[in-house]
Design an enzyme around this catalytic site. Structure first.
Site, mmCIF file in Angstrom:
data_model
loop_
_atom_site.group_PDB
_atom_site.id
_atom_site.type_symbol
_atom_site.label_atom_id
_atom_site.label_comp_id
_atom_site.label_asym_id
_atom_site.label_seq_id
_atom_site.Cartn_x
_atom_site.Cartn_y
_atom_site.Cartn_z
ATOM 1 C CD GLU A 1 0.209 62.403 66.465
ATOM 2 O OE1 GLU A 1 -0.702 61.927 65.770
ATOM 3 O OE2 GLU A 1 0.357 63.627 66.628
ATOM 4 C CG MET B 1 -5.993 69.471 58.071
ATOM 5 S SD MET B 1 -5.192 67.916 57.580
ATOM 6 C CE MET B 1 -6.309 66.687 58.258
ATOM 7 C CB ALA C 1 -7.619 75.876 56.666
ATOM 8 N NE ARG D 1 -6.358 55.729 100.745
ATOM 9 C CZ ARG D 1 -7.510 55.074 100.610
ATOM 10 N NH1 ARG D 1 -7.532 53.753 100.608
ATOM 11 N NH2 ARG D 1 -8.639 55.733 100.463
ATOM 12 N N GLY E 1 -14.966 75.042 55.368
ATOM 13 C CA GLY E 1 -13.662 75.355 55.971
ATOM 14 C C GLY E 1 -12.574 74.875 55.037
ATOM 15 C CE LYS F 1 -1.524 72.831 65.777
ATOM 16 N NZ LYS F 1 -0.650 71.660 65.476
ATOM 17 C CB SER G 1 -13.060 84.953 53.718
ATOM 18 O OG SER G 1 -11.997 84.233 53.148
ATOM 19 C CB SER H 1 -5.182 60.389 62.008
ATOM 20 O OG SER H 1 -3.768 60.425 62.141
ATOM 21 N N GLY H 2 -3.686 61.904 59.710
ATOM 22 C CA GLY H 2 -2.800 61.711 58.562
ATOM 23 C C GLY H 2 -2.202 63.004 58.067
ATOM 24 N N GLY H 3 -2.530 64.092 58.760
ATOM 25 C CA GLY H 3 -1.961 65.374 58.365
ATOM 26 C C GLY H 3 -2.416 65.775 56.975
HETATM 27 C C1 6PG Z 1 -2.997 63.403 63.045
HETATM 28 C C2 6PG Z 1 -2.301 64.332 64.000
HETATM 29 C C3 6PG Z 1 -2.916 65.679 63.935
HETATM 30 C C4 6PG Z 1 -2.080 66.767 64.563
HETATM 31 C C5 6PG Z 1 -2.241 66.848 66.050
HETATM 32 C C6 6PG Z 1 -0.986 66.837 66.874
HETATM 33 O O1 6PG Z 1 -3.451 62.383 63.513
HETATM 34 O O2 6PG Z 1 -3.035 63.715 61.858
HETATM 35 O O3 6PG Z 1 -2.406 63.839 65.295
HETATM 36 O O4 6PG Z 1 -4.197 65.591 64.439
HETATM 37 O O5 6PG Z 1 -0.797 66.742 64.130
HETATM 38 O O6 6PG Z 1 -2.942 68.018 66.219
HETATM 39 O O7 6PG Z 1 -0.758 68.077 67.355
HETATM 40 P P1 6PG Z 1 0.114 68.598 68.539
HETATM 41 O O8 6PG Z 1 1.388 67.822 68.595
HETATM 42 O O9 6PG Z 1 0.311 70.002 68.136
HETATM 43 O O10 6PG Z 1 -0.695 68.480 69.775
#
Ligand code: 6PG
Length: 479
Positions: free
Chosen positions: A189, A13, A11, A444, A9, A260, A35, A128-130
C-alpha cells in the site's frame, strides 16, 4: 447466552465491524467498550442492529454462546494485552479471541503462544479496507489455529467483501501469519501510494497540468489495466477544491506524510529476511524525507538542473502510466517475495494465489491485476519471482522503454522519483547477467579475508592480498 460473536472496542473500526456483523443473517453481536458511553452511543444510533450490550467482561462472556468468539478492535499495543488478560479471566478452553488490529506479527506469535497454554484460541487477523470496508465488507487475513477457523471461518466469510463471487477471506496460516500478510499488504500500500504520488508529481511538474486535469487523467487510467481503489481515490482527492481558499485541496495540505508504523515494520522485517523490498523502503523513506522541514528548508537553495526535459505532453503522460504499471508490478513482486520468505522462516503454509484473491476486494490495494497474480501462482506454484511469470514478462516488455524514459527524464529535470527509479534499478539488477557483487566480494576478501566462491570450481577461496597474491583454498565456509 444470546450472541454468537462479540466485539470489544467500539471506536470507528470496531463499531463498523459490529454493525456489519449484526447486519448479516444469523448473527447476534455482543458489544463491549471500556467506557460504557461509547456502547450507549452505538446502541442509540443503530437501533436496527441486534446488539447485546455488556458493562463488564463477565457479562460480556455470559452473553456469548460457546465456543465464545470475541473480536478485539482496540489500538494495537499494550491495550490489546490488557483486553486479552481480561478475557482470559472470563473465557474457557475452546473459546476464541481474535485481534483485528494492526498488530506486529511477532507480538501475535507471542500472544498466540501464551494464550494457547490456557486452551483458548488466539487469532491475529489483519483487516483491511478502512472505515467503509469495515462496515460494508473488508478483506480479512486471519492466522491462528485450524480449530479456531472452523468457528471463525463462516463468521468472517459472512462479513468480508466479495470479489467475483468469492469472500475476501482465507485462513492465511498459523499464529502470526495473518498479521504478517496484513503487514506486507500495508507495505505494498505504501509503495503503491508513493508510485501514484510520483506519477502525479511528474505530470504536474512535467506538463504544468492542474490537479483537476490530472484527476481526469487518473479517472481515465482507472478504466484500464491500472484500475484500482487507490487510483480511484487519487482522482477524487485531486478533484477536491478547498472551500476556504478556493484552491485545489492538494495544494493546501501540508506536504509532510505521516505513518503509523506498518510500512516501517515491513521494511525492518524484510531487512531481517534479506529480501529487497526497495519500492516499499523508498516509499517509507519518502515519507520520512517529507517530514523533515528544517532539512528541506536548509536544502531548498541547493542547485538543480539548468533545464527541464521537454517533449510532447500526451506521449509523456502515457510513458508515466506505463512506468507506474511497471513499478507497481515490482512492488507486488517484492511484497510476494517477502511473503514467501516469511512463510519459510516462520513455518507457515501460505497460498500465494489465495492471498492475491482475498486482496481483490475490500482492501486498500484492491486492483484489477490481482487476478493475474492468482493466475501466475496457479500456473506455477513454485514461481521464484512474480515478475518472471509470462503475463508480467509481457508487461515488462511493453513498459520498460517508457519506464526508462520517465526515470531518466525525471533525473535530468530534477523531479524526485525514488520509487520509480529504485524499482527500475531492482528490475535491471534482477535481470543482469553479471552483477558487480563479484567486485564487492573481492573487496571484502581484500580487507577482511572474508573469502569468495568461484564460478568455475567448488570451494571457498582467499587471495593472499598482502602477501604474494596467490590464491589459496580456504577451509571453513565463506562468511
Ligand atoms: C488498511 C489500511 C489501514 C491503515 C494503515 C495505514 O488496510 O485498511 O492499511 O490499516 O490505513 O494503518 O496507516 P499509515 O499510513 O498511517 O501507516
Amino acid at each position: 447466552a444470546q450472541a454468537n460473536i462479540g466485539v470489544i472496542g467500539l471506536a470507528v473500526m470496531g463499531s463498523n465491524l459490529a454493525r456489519n456483523l449484526a447486519s448479516r443473517e444469523g448473527n447476534s453481536v455482543a458489544i463491549f467498550n471500556r467506557s460504557y458511553q461509547k456502547t450507549e452511543t452505538l446502541l442509540a444510533e443503530h437501533p436496527e442492529a441486534e446488539f447485546v450490550a455488556s458493562k463488564t467482561y463477565a457479562e460480556f462472556a455470559a452473553s456469548l454462546s460457546t465456543p465464545r468468539t470475541a473480536l478485539i478492535m482496540v489500538q494495537a499495543g499494550k491495550g490489546t494485552d490488557a483486553v486479552i488478560d481480561e478475557l482470559l479471566g472470563v473465557f474457557e478452553p475452546g473459546d476464541i479471541i481474535v485481534d483485528g488490529g494492526n498488530a506486529l506479527f511477532t507480538d501475535t506469535i507471542r500472544r498466540e503462544k501464551a494464550v494457547r497454554e490456557t486452551g483458548i484460541n488466539f487469532v491475529g487477523a489483519g483487516i483491511s479496507g478502512g472505515e467503509e470496508g469495515a462496515l460494508l465488507g473488508p478483506s480479512i487475513m486471519p492466522g491462528g489455529s485450524d480449530e479456531s477457523w472452523v468457528t471463525l471461518g463462516p463468521i468472517l466469510k459472512s462479513i468480508a467483501a466479495v470479489a467475483e463471487g468469492e469472500p475476501c477471506v482465507t485462513h492465511v496460516g498459523h499464529d502470526g501469519a495473518g498479521h504478517f500478510v496484513k503487514m506486507i499488504h500495508n507495505g505494498i500500500e505504501y509503495a503503491d501510494m508513493q508510485l501514484i504520488a510520483e506519477a502525479y508529481d511528474l505530470i504536474r511538474r512535467g506538463t504544468g497540468k492542474t490537479p483537476t486535469e490530472i484527476s481526469d487523467i487518473f479517472t481515465e487510467w482507472n478504466k484500464g489495466e491500472l484500475e484500482s481503489y487507490l487510483i480511484e481515490i487519487t482522482a477524487e482527492v485531486l478533484r477536491q477544491m478547498d472551500a476556504s481558499t478556493g484552491r485545489p485541496l492538494v495544494d493546501v495540505i501540508l506536504d509532510q506524510a505521516g505513518s503509523k508504523g506498518t510500512g516501517v515494520w515491513t521494511v525492518q522485517t524484510a531487512l531481517d529476511l534479506g529480501i529487497p523490498v526497495s519500492g516499499i523502503a523508498e516509499a517509507v523513506f519518502a515519507r520520512s524525507l517529507s517530514s523533515k522541514p528544517a532539512q528541506r528548508e536548509a536544502a531548498a537553495s541547493l542547485p538543480g538542473p539548468s533545464s527541464q526535459v521537454a517533449g510532447d505532453d500526451e506521449s509523456f503522460i502515457e510513458d508515466v502510466r506505463l512506468a507506474l504499471y511497471a513499478s507497481k508490478v515490482i512492488a507486488y513482486s517484492q511484497g510476494f517475495d517477502a511473503i514467501v520468505a516469511g512463510a519459510e522462516q516462520y513455518g507457515w503454509n501460505i497460498e500465494k494465489g489465495e492471498i492475491a484473491k482475498i486482496w481483490r476486494g475490500g482492501c486498500i490495494i484492491r486492483a484489477r491485476f490481482l487476478n493475474r497474480i492468482t493466475e501466475a501462482y496457479a500456473e506455477n506454484p513454485g514461481l521464484v519471482a512474480l515478475v518472471t511469470a509470462p503475463f508480467f514478462v509481457d508487461v515488462m516488455t511493453k513498459t520498460q522503454d517508457a519506464w526508462r524514459r520517465v526515470v531518466s527524464g525525471a533525473a535530468q529535470s530534477g523531479i524526485p522519483t525514488p520509487a520509480f527509479s529504485s524499482s527500475l534499478a531492482y528490475y535491471d539488477g534482477l535481470r543482469a547477467d553479471r552483477l558487480p557483487a563479484a567486485l564487492v566480494q573481492g573487496q571484502r576478501d581484500f580487507f577482511g579475508a572474508h573469502t569468495y566462491k568461484r564460478i568455475d570450481k567448488e570451494g571457498t577461496f582467499h587471495t593472499l592480498w598482502s602477501g604474494d597474491r596467490t590464491e589459496i583454498e580456504s577451509v571453513g565456509s565463506s562468511h
